[in-house]
Design a protein around this motif. Structure first.
Motif, PDB file in Angstrom:
ATOM      1  N   ILE A  51       0.842  -1.200   0.000  1.00 51.67           N
ATOM      2  CA  ILE A  51       0.000   0.000   0.000  1.00 51.67           C
ATOM      3  C   ILE A  51       0.876   1.249   0.000  1.00 51.67           C
ATOM      4  O   ILE A  51       0.624   2.199  -0.735  1.00 51.67           O
ATOM      5  CB  ILE A  51      -0.977  -0.024   1.188  1.00 51.67           C
ATOM      6  CG1 ILE A  51      -2.043  -1.104   0.931  1.00 51.67           C
ATOM      7  CG2 ILE A  51      -1.614   1.348   1.410  1.00 51.67           C
ATOM      8  CD1 ILE A  51      -2.941  -1.392   2.113  1.00 51.67           C
ATOM      9  N   ALA A  52       1.947   1.241   0.784  1.00 47.05           N
ATOM     10  CA  ALA A  52       2.837   2.402   0.890  1.00 47.05           C
ATOM     11  C   ALA A  52       3.766   2.554  -0.312  1.00 47.05           C
ATOM     12  O   ALA A  52       4.222   3.654  -0.602  1.00 47.05           O
ATOM     13  CB  ALA A  52       3.659   2.296   2.169  1.00 47.05           C
ATOM     14  N   ASN A  53       4.041   1.456  -1.009  1.00 45.67           N
ATOM     15  CA  ASN A  53       5.020   1.461  -2.107  1.00 45.67           C
ATOM     16  C   ASN A  53       4.420   0.814  -3.350  1.00 45.67           C
ATOM     17  O   ASN A  53       4.457  -0.408  -3.492  1.00 45.67           O
ATOM     18  CB  ASN A  53       6.271   0.684  -1.690  1.00 45.67           C
ATOM     19  CG  ASN A  53       6.907   1.249  -0.452  1.00 45.67           C
ATOM     20  OD1 ASN A  53       7.540   2.284  -0.487  1.00 45.67           O
ATOM     21  ND2 ASN A  53       6.700   0.571   0.673  1.00 45.67           N
ATOM     22  N   PRO A  54       3.889   1.609  -4.268  1.00 46.07           N
ATOM     23  CA  PRO A  54       3.303   1.036  -5.485  1.00 46.07           C
ATOM     24  C   PRO A  54       4.320   0.208  -6.277  1.00 46.07           C
ATOM     25  O   PRO A  54       5.532   0.453  -6.211  1.00 46.07           O
ATOM     26  CB  PRO A  54       2.867   2.266  -6.281  1.00 46.07           C
ATOM     27  CG  PRO A  54       2.716   3.351  -5.275  1.00 46.07           C
ATOM     28  CD  PRO A  54       3.747   3.056  -4.217  1.00 46.07           C
ATOM     29  N   ALA A  55       3.821  -0.754  -7.013  1.00 50.36           N
ATOM     30  CA  ALA A  55       4.674  -1.589  -7.864  1.00 50.36           C
ATOM     31  C   ALA A  55       5.394  -0.714  -8.880  1.00 50.36           C
ATOM     32  O   ALA A  55       4.838   0.260  -9.387  1.00 50.36           O
ATOM     33  CB  ALA A  55       3.830  -2.642  -8.570  1.00 50.36           C
ATOM     34  N   THR A  56       6.635  -1.072  -9.185  1.00 50.53           N
ATOM     35  CA  THR A  56       7.431  -0.296 -10.141  1.00 50.53           C
ATOM     36  C   THR A  56       7.732  -1.071 -11.415  1.00 50.53           C
ATOM     37  O   THR A  56       8.280  -0.515 -12.353  1.00 50.53           O
ATOM     38  CB  THR A  56       8.762   0.145  -9.506  1.00 50.53           C
ATOM     39  OG1 THR A  56       9.472  -1.017  -9.078  1.00 50.53           O
ATOM     40  CG2 THR A  56       8.515   1.067  -8.317  1.00 50.53           C
ATOM     41  N   SER A  57       7.362  -2.341 -11.438  1.00 50.29           N
ATOM     42  CA  SER A  57       7.668  -3.195 -12.585  1.00 50.29           C
ATOM     43  C   SER A  57       6.535  -4.205 -12.772  1.00 50.29           C
ATOM     44  O   SER A  57       5.953  -4.670 -11.795  1.00 50.29           O
ATOM     45  CB  SER A  57       8.982  -3.929 -12.322  1.00 50.29           C
ATOM     46  OG  SER A  57       9.152  -5.009 -13.204  1.00 50.29           O
ATOM     47  N   PRO A  58       6.250  -4.580 -14.021  1.00 48.41           N
ATOM     48  CA  PRO A  58       5.242  -5.625 -14.238  1.00 48.41           C
ATOM     49  C   PRO A  58       5.604  -6.936 -13.530  1.00 48.41           C
ATOM     50  O   PRO A  58       4.726  -7.689 -13.122  1.00 48.41           O
ATOM     51  CB  PRO A  58       5.238  -5.804 -15.756  1.00 48.41           C
ATOM     52  CG  PRO A  58       5.767  -4.529 -16.306  1.00 48.41           C
ATOM     53  CD  PRO A  58       6.735  -4.014 -15.276  1.00 48.41           C
TER      54      PRO A  58
END
Length: 129
Positions: free
Chosen positions: A112-119
């Protein structure tokens, strides 16, 4: 006294079953790890839970569960105006994944605090056994 062949079939620390019973006992498969998945909207409903089995290690099962959870959170993120709403949405109608050794509460908070950065972060299907 048992014949030598019967004694060698013993598993250490167990009693030697009779020869007829020994043939009837199933062979134990190598240890495998699994992930229990389900839907929070129907939490603990056996009809809405499934198990993904066959991971070769606990680490592989944990990685699958982490990616699965992150994929759920990322799918809900666009509809949530803030982190608390995202948390409520995930625990209200998201899908969960649990496996031994994974602290899901901490992982959900991290996602929740750190959105995904890669597929790759959400591609749990790529590592499905």
């Amino acid at each position: 006294m048992q014949p030598a062949s019967a004694a060698s079939a013993n598993t250490p620390g167990t009693k030697n079953p009779s020869p007829d019973l020994r043939r009837a006992l199933p062979r134990q498969a190598p240890a495998r790890h699994q992930v229990l998945c389900g839907d929070f909207a129907a939490y603990q409903d056996p009809e809405e839970e499934w198990t993904v089995e066959g991971f070769a290690s606990a680490e592989a099962a944990q990685e699958y569960a982490r990616r699965f959870i992150r994929a759920q959170i990322e799918d809900l993120r666009a509809e949530a105006p803030d982190p608390e709403a995202l948390r409520a949405a995930y625990f209200g109608w998201g899908e969960y994944a649990a496996t031994e050794g994974l602290d899901t509460e901490a992982w959900v908070a991290h996602c929740i605090a750190n959105p995904a950065t890669s597929p790759r972060d959400t591609n749990y299907q790529a590592i499905e056994p």
